[in-house]
Design a protein around this motif. Structure first.
Motif: not given
Lengths: 118, 111
Positions: B96-105, B34-38, A38-46
């Motif tokens: 534990n195999e989970k990623l926490t992502f930033g909000t993106g640029t 990691p860095w991801y590109q979308q 979602d915009p402003g939230h990035g990717l969130r794990l469900i």
């Protein structure tokens, strides 16, 4: 997309209806994940899965359930869709042998499903 | 809450310039960044990644700089090209195999 397919790719549904999204992989990876973007939230794990019939909650699991009866398939179900669940949903997979090599820690993403709940 | 804070939210860079995206994390248990590109309409794809035991990793025009003591890391794109226009996500990985992502640029490279 690393042998990952998602279906459907687009769906429009109405509030209160059940919705199931499917993720299928051909890589035989142990771990599978569902994210929403979602915009402003990035990717969130469900939710995520660490093996057949082994699943656990992520940070935004309320209103969602998952099932994994085969290594290759991971289903995400919205029991009663709400407008707040309008989003783009991504499935990801990883080999999950943490620390062995960078490639085994990497998550590979599918093409996404755009879901609109009216 | 193990967060990864990313900035800026959007960035416009002239072709040939250097694009810099910054991330900061809180959880010292992260073991992989990691860095991801979308690209629009596509899923994120791994661009480059680093472990916390090194301070820099370079792959072509893309470099990660990592400052463990400050709990910060950044992506530098040298000689930025219009084809680099995309959304970039940083992330922190747990054991534990989970990623926490930033909000993106959202990066836009202009001619």
């Amino acid at each position: 997309d690393a042998g990952i397919t998602q279906s459907p790719r687009h769906k429009v549904t109405e509030t209160g209806t059940p919705v199931t999204l499917r993720c299928h992989q051909t890589e035989n990876h142990r771990y599978m994940y569902w994210y929403r973007q979602d915009p402003g939230h990035g990717l969130r794990l469900i939710h995520y899965s660490y093996g057949v019939k082994d699943t656990d909650k992520g940070e935004v699991s309320d209103g969602y359930s998952v099932s994994r009866s085969k290594t290759e398939d991971f289903l995400l179900t919205l029991e009663s869709a709400t407008s707040s669940q309008t989003s783009v949903y991504f499935c990801a997979i990883s080999d999950g042998t943490s620390g062995r090599t960078l490639s085994t820690d990497t998550q590979y993403f599918g093409p996404g499903t755009r879901l609109t709940v009216l | 809450q193990q967060q990864v804070k990313q900035s800026p939210q959007s960035l416009i860079v002239q072709k040939g310039g250097i694009s810099i995206i910054n991330c900061a994390y809180e959880n010292t248990a992260f073991d992989y960044f990691p860095w991801y590109q979308q690209f629009p309409g596509k899923g994120p794809a791994l661009l480059i990644a680093i472990r916390p035991d090194v301070s820099e990793k370079k792959e072509g025009r893309f470099t990660i700089s990592f400052n463990k003591s400050a709990k910060q890391f950044s992506l530098h794109i040298m000689d930025s090209q219009p084809g680099d226009s995309a959304t970039y996500f940083c992330a922190g990985h747990f054991g534990n195999e989970k990623l926490t992502f930033g909000t993106g640029t959202r990066l836009t490279i202009i001619p």
